[in-house]
Design a protein around this motif. Structure first.
Motif, PDB file in Angstrom:
ATOM      1  N   MET A   1     -68.383 -54.055  91.041  1.00 48.73           N
ATOM      2  CA  MET A   1     -69.793 -54.212  90.724  1.00 48.73           C
ATOM      3  C   MET A   1     -69.969 -55.260  89.628  1.00 48.73           C
ATOM      4  O   MET A   1     -69.085 -55.451  88.795  1.00 48.73           O
ATOM      5  CB  MET A   1     -70.379 -52.871  90.278  1.00 48.73           C
ATOM      6  N   LYS A  33     -74.166 -52.819  92.165  1.00 54.97           N
ATOM      7  CA  LYS A  33     -73.516 -53.021  93.461  1.00 54.97           C
ATOM      8  C   LYS A  33     -74.451 -53.824  94.357  1.00 54.97           C
ATOM      9  O   LYS A  33     -74.063 -54.795  94.991  1.00 54.97           O
ATOM     10  CB  LYS A  33     -73.165 -51.679  94.099  1.00 54.97           C
ATOM     11  N   HIS A  37     -78.117 -49.784  94.525  1.00 53.98           N
ATOM     12  CA  HIS A  37     -76.930 -48.990  94.212  1.00 53.98           C
ATOM     13  C   HIS A  37     -76.239 -49.532  92.966  1.00 53.98           C
ATOM     14  O   HIS A  37     -76.012 -50.741  92.856  1.00 53.98           O
ATOM     15  CB  HIS A  37     -75.940 -48.991  95.384  1.00 53.98           C
ATOM     16  N   GLY A  38     -75.911 -48.628  92.051  1.00 52.66           N
ATOM     17  CA  GLY A  38     -75.242 -49.027  90.827  1.00 52.66           C
ATOM     18  C   GLY A  38     -75.380 -47.966  89.757  1.00 52.66           C
ATOM     19  O   GLY A  38     -75.648 -46.796  90.051  1.00 52.66           O
ATOM     20  N   MET A  50     -74.692 -44.076  93.800  1.00 51.06           N
ATOM     21  CA  MET A  50     -73.621 -44.600  94.631  1.00 51.06           C
ATOM     22  C   MET A  50     -73.735 -43.958  96.014  1.00 51.06           C
ATOM     23  O   MET A  50     -74.222 -44.558  96.953  1.00 51.06           O
ATOM     24  CB  MET A  50     -72.269 -44.317  93.983  1.00 51.06           C
ATOM     25  N   GLU A  89     -65.122 -46.530  90.437  1.00 49.19           N
ATOM     26  CA  GLU A  89     -65.254 -47.958  90.166  1.00 49.19           C
ATOM     27  C   GLU A  89     -65.663 -48.209  88.716  1.00 49.19           C
ATOM     28  O   GLU A  89     -66.313 -47.368  88.096  1.00 49.19           O
ATOM     29  CB  GLU A  89     -66.314 -48.582  91.089  1.00 49.19           C
TER      30      GLU A  89
END
Length: 268
Positions: A1, A33, A37-38, A50, A89
């Motif tokens: 990311m 991301k 998303h993130g 996520m 991640e």
């Protein structure tokens, strides 16, 4: 990311709308991301999307755990009000941010051998990369450093038995090197603690073996063909032949047997 701590991209507006809070202020870290998303971390809240949208109040975090196993990807586990949140991640960035914003320290979820592996790996790589100040290695120490790094690099391919043996032998050698270099770090403290625990286990095992032999001499003699009381009367050639037979019977190498014998011999 993608990581942002300032100069946030325009897409953060979509992230806030999708899984954040319209009242978000003081963003400390944004991991993107894509627009939907993130992870967004403010001074008091962590917003994640996520697999699903999750909101974690930092004051409710009970544990920050890092699960590490040889040959597997790290897993970050954040426990808040009894609920486990798993992250795979950008773990270092998340840990650094959360530990700076909370009073929580990282708890490592590793077995004893993996504790040795991961801390020795970090220490040796930091020495190699000259991250310890005013550290100069002589030729012997440089040779040792390369040898120990080779052991670490090859550890991923070993079966569990040989892996554990290598870590048992490596821990004292790395500790001796860092003592010679007069180094200090959190990883060295953790490795020293693991070394003490390893020695305690070995001493307990050694005592158990002695007790077992004392109480079961006849059984052990029938299993191995060895009468320890009679070894003092054997010639070097006879002893060498007995070692060959013992290695063949239990499918271990002479090097492994010699390493273990040297380790216990030095301690007892």
């Amino acid at each position: 990311m993608k990581k942002y701590t300032k100069d946030f991209p325009a897409t953060i507006g979509q992230a806030i709308y999708t899984y954040g809070d319209a009242n978000i202020r003081d963003i400390v870290l944004y991991l993107e991301k894509d627009g939907e998303h993130g992870i967004i971390i403010t001074k008091d809240t962590m917003y994640c999307n996520m697999l699903r949208a999750v909101q974690i109040t930092l004051s409710q975090i009970e544990h920050i755990k890092l699960k590490q196993e040889r040959g597997k990807d790290d897993q970050l586990i954040i426990i808040a009000e009894g609920v486990h949140h798993l992250f795979n991640e950008d773990i270092p960035e998340i840990i650094e941010t959360l530990t700076s914003l909370t009073d929580k320290e990282v708890e490592y979820d590793r077995n004893l051998f993996d504790t040795i592996y991961f801390n020795a790996k970090t220490i040796l790589e930091d020495i190699r990369d000259d991250l310890y100040e005013d550290t100069v290695l002589n030729d012997t120490q440089n040779k040792q450093l390369k040898e120990y790094l080779d052991i670490i690099n090859n550890a991923k391919t070993l079966d569990e038995t040989n892996y554990r043996l290598e870590m048992e032998l490596l821990v004292d050698r790395v500790m001796q090197l860092v003592e010679e270099l007069e180094l200090d770090s959190e990883e060295i403290d953790q490795l020293e603690d693991a070394s003490k625990k390893m020695h305690e286990q070995e001493n307990q095992m050694f005592d158990q073996v002695k007790d077992m032999y004392a109480n079961n001499k006849d059984t052990i003699k029938s299993m191995t063909g060895i009468d320890v009381d009679d070894l003092k009367n054997k010639s070097p050639e006879e002893l060498n032949g007995m070692l060959d037979d013992l290695c063949d019977r239990f499918n271990i190498s002479k090097d492994q047997l010699a390493s273990l014998a040297a380790k216990f011999g030095n301690r007892h």
